[in-house]
Design a protein around this motif. Sequence first.
Motif, PDB file in Angstrom:
ATOM      1  N   ALA A 298      -5.135 -42.375 -54.881  1.00 28.72           N
ATOM      2  CA  ALA A 298      -5.952 -43.499 -54.405  1.00 28.72           C
ATOM      3  C   ALA A 298      -5.232 -44.310 -53.326  1.00 28.72           C
TER       4      ALA A 298
ATOM      5  N   ILE B 268     -12.346 -41.521 -52.067  1.00 28.62           N
ATOM      6  CA  ILE B 268     -12.170 -41.480 -53.523  1.00 28.62           C
ATOM      7  C   ILE B 268     -13.575 -41.417 -54.118  1.00 28.62           C
TER       8      ILE B 268
ATOM      9  N   LEU C 240      -9.138 -49.266 -57.816  1.00 22.67           N
ATOM     10  CA  LEU C 240      -9.266 -48.295 -56.726  1.00 22.67           C
ATOM     11  C   LEU C 240      -9.689 -48.981 -55.430  1.00 22.67           C
ATOM     12  N   MET C 241     -10.536 -49.997 -55.555  1.00 21.81           N
ATOM     13  CA  MET C 241     -10.909 -50.748 -54.345  1.00 21.81           C
ATOM     14  C   MET C 241      -9.681 -51.424 -53.743  1.00 21.81           C
TER      15      MET C 241
ATOM     16  N   ALA D 172      -7.557 -48.830 -51.968  1.00 26.51           N
ATOM     17  CA  ALA D 172      -8.153 -48.442 -50.685  1.00 26.51           C
ATOM     18  C   ALA D 172      -7.832 -49.495 -49.642  1.00 26.51           C
TER      19      ALA D 172
ATOM     20  N   LYS E 236      -9.990 -46.068 -47.298  1.00 30.54           N
ATOM     21  CA  LYS E 236     -10.730 -44.841 -47.638  1.00 30.54           C
ATOM     22  C   LYS E 236     -12.058 -45.212 -48.278  1.00 30.54           C
ATOM     23  N   ARG E 237     -13.074 -44.380 -48.043  1.00 31.48           N
ATOM     24  CA  ARG E 237     -14.370 -44.619 -48.689  1.00 31.48           C
ATOM     25  C   ARG E 237     -14.150 -44.543 -50.199  1.00 31.48           C
ATOM     26  N   THR E 238     -14.628 -45.517 -50.922  1.00 29.81           N
ATOM     27  CA  THR E 238     -14.359 -45.585 -52.362  1.00 29.81           C
ATOM     28  C   THR E 238     -15.683 -45.653 -53.106  1.00 29.81           C
TER      29      THR E 238
ATOM     30  N   LEU F 294     -17.846 -45.475 -56.388  1.00 31.50           N
ATOM     31  CA  LEU F 294     -17.552 -45.829 -57.773  1.00 31.50           C
ATOM     32  C   LEU F 294     -18.761 -45.661 -58.679  1.00 31.50           C
TER      33      LEU F 294
END
Length: 496
Positions: free
Chosen positions: A230, A238, A250-251, A254, A260-262, A264
């Motif tokens: 991540a 992700i 994870l946000m 990023a 990175k595009r995350t 969820l």
Amino acid sequence: MNSYKQWQEQAQSITLITDAFINGEFVGSETGETLTSINPATGEILAEVASCSDIDADIAVAGARAAFQSGVWSRIPNAERKKILLKLADLIEENRDKFALIDTLDMGKPISDCVYFDVPTTVDTFRWSAEAIDKIYGEISPTTDSSLALITREPVGVVAAIVPWNYPLMMASWKIAPALAAGNCVILKPSEKSPLSALYLAELAKTAGIPDGVLNVLPGSGHTVGKALALHPDVDVIAFTGSTKVAGQLMEYAGQSNLKRTWLEAGGKSPCIIFADCEDLEAAASAVALGIFSNQGEVCIATSRLIIEDSIKDEFIPLLIEEAKKYTPGDPLNPDTMMGALVDQQHLDQVLACIGKGKTEGANLLFGGESVQVNDKGCYIQPTIFTGAQQDMEIVQHEIFGPVLAISTFSGWEEAIQLANDSKYGLGAGIWTSNLKKAHKTARELQAGMVWINNWAGSDTTTPFGGVKQSGNARDKSLHSLEKYTEIKTTWIDLS
Ligand code: NAD
């Protein structure tokens, strides 16, 4: 379908892959560390599985990037990619029983669910994604006579798919099938609690002809290899399914790394409203029980909150209890079992703690509530029902992720909507009524990504799956899932 005895025999002789899959090879982790995989139905050790770290993540990302840049997957004819993914779908289907057995042993879910739901859904997901490849067109924008503006879709690059343990194979397929179909290279990080079916999938992917480096599988824990992926500056996307807490982390990762595009898909606390004009209370009781007790309640869209009109609760609750009795915990290898073992002792302890909290907060424990053993072992728990649930109670607000139902009552439409929407989550929601206008009006008001009217969990490969609010920001399944794995490019050509 095999008999109980046949499944037990096959469980004794099953061979399991325990190495990571990187650049087309099965390899141990660079540190040599392993994680112990335990069958929660028996407490027996199943396997020692490679536990990857940031070192393995670096190697896999570099390999995936090289494979992507080489065009060995991203630039081959769509028809070729489609053929390979269809072949993989066939191989999964041919090996249905082995996949079913692996997931049952690894996380305790009933074998019948794996055979009739998890594996067929996985096969559908691969077939459908493969078939979509050559049916998606670009666009031409309505600009001026003196220009031609093309809108095309391109694969994003390297996708890290981080998935949970509750439907190990199926959750993985919801990410990797559309990501691969769109031409990306993928690194799959299965849950440390259920890594084994992902590794077997890797073997079949190689057999199907997916080139080296295009699909990698890195087992290991979230805070080591998951976090490394991540935070990695060369991962473009992700694709995550798991808890809301980790989704938030994870946000952050990023933001700290490369934006990175995350995508969820996170937790849920899905309400089901039953209005007094519901014409089939038996069907509703059966659906509510299925919604909260199937897969041991370890379901993101579990019907964990039942909101029932006060005037029918006394008629409904005995019907529900009869349905709950069908989910008496049993050995997951028995094809008649409808509720297996919870994923591990730690999770069982957490679910029991939530039940304890429900009691101390004043809810009425109507049914179940105890841990049990099957054949003198295992992490099992009874289907559990609380009545008298209040909005400020933990059993109403917290995602328990176990077979625990909280029932509250309402006496007017506005109150039903208010109770249903009083949650940080917004994944699924159910409505039972025979009044069409009320059904539509209610569906419009509910803050949820999916609404089911007079059913629970109606879904197939063509319908998007995902939530709003803190249940996430993305959709799996359907053509919309491809949006996560493609970038839109505008190409403007001067014709003047
Ligand atoms: P989890 O969030 O603990 O773990 C999910 C994955 O994230 C695992 O692979 C884990 O190793 C990894 N992870 C954990 N910490 C990480 C970190 N710091 N960095 C990177 N990766 C990390 O969730 P879980 O317990 O495996 O699964 C249960 C949750 O999944 C529930 O909340 C459930 O609602 C949710 N879920 C959602 C959907 C959906 O479609 N919305 C579907 C299934 C499950």
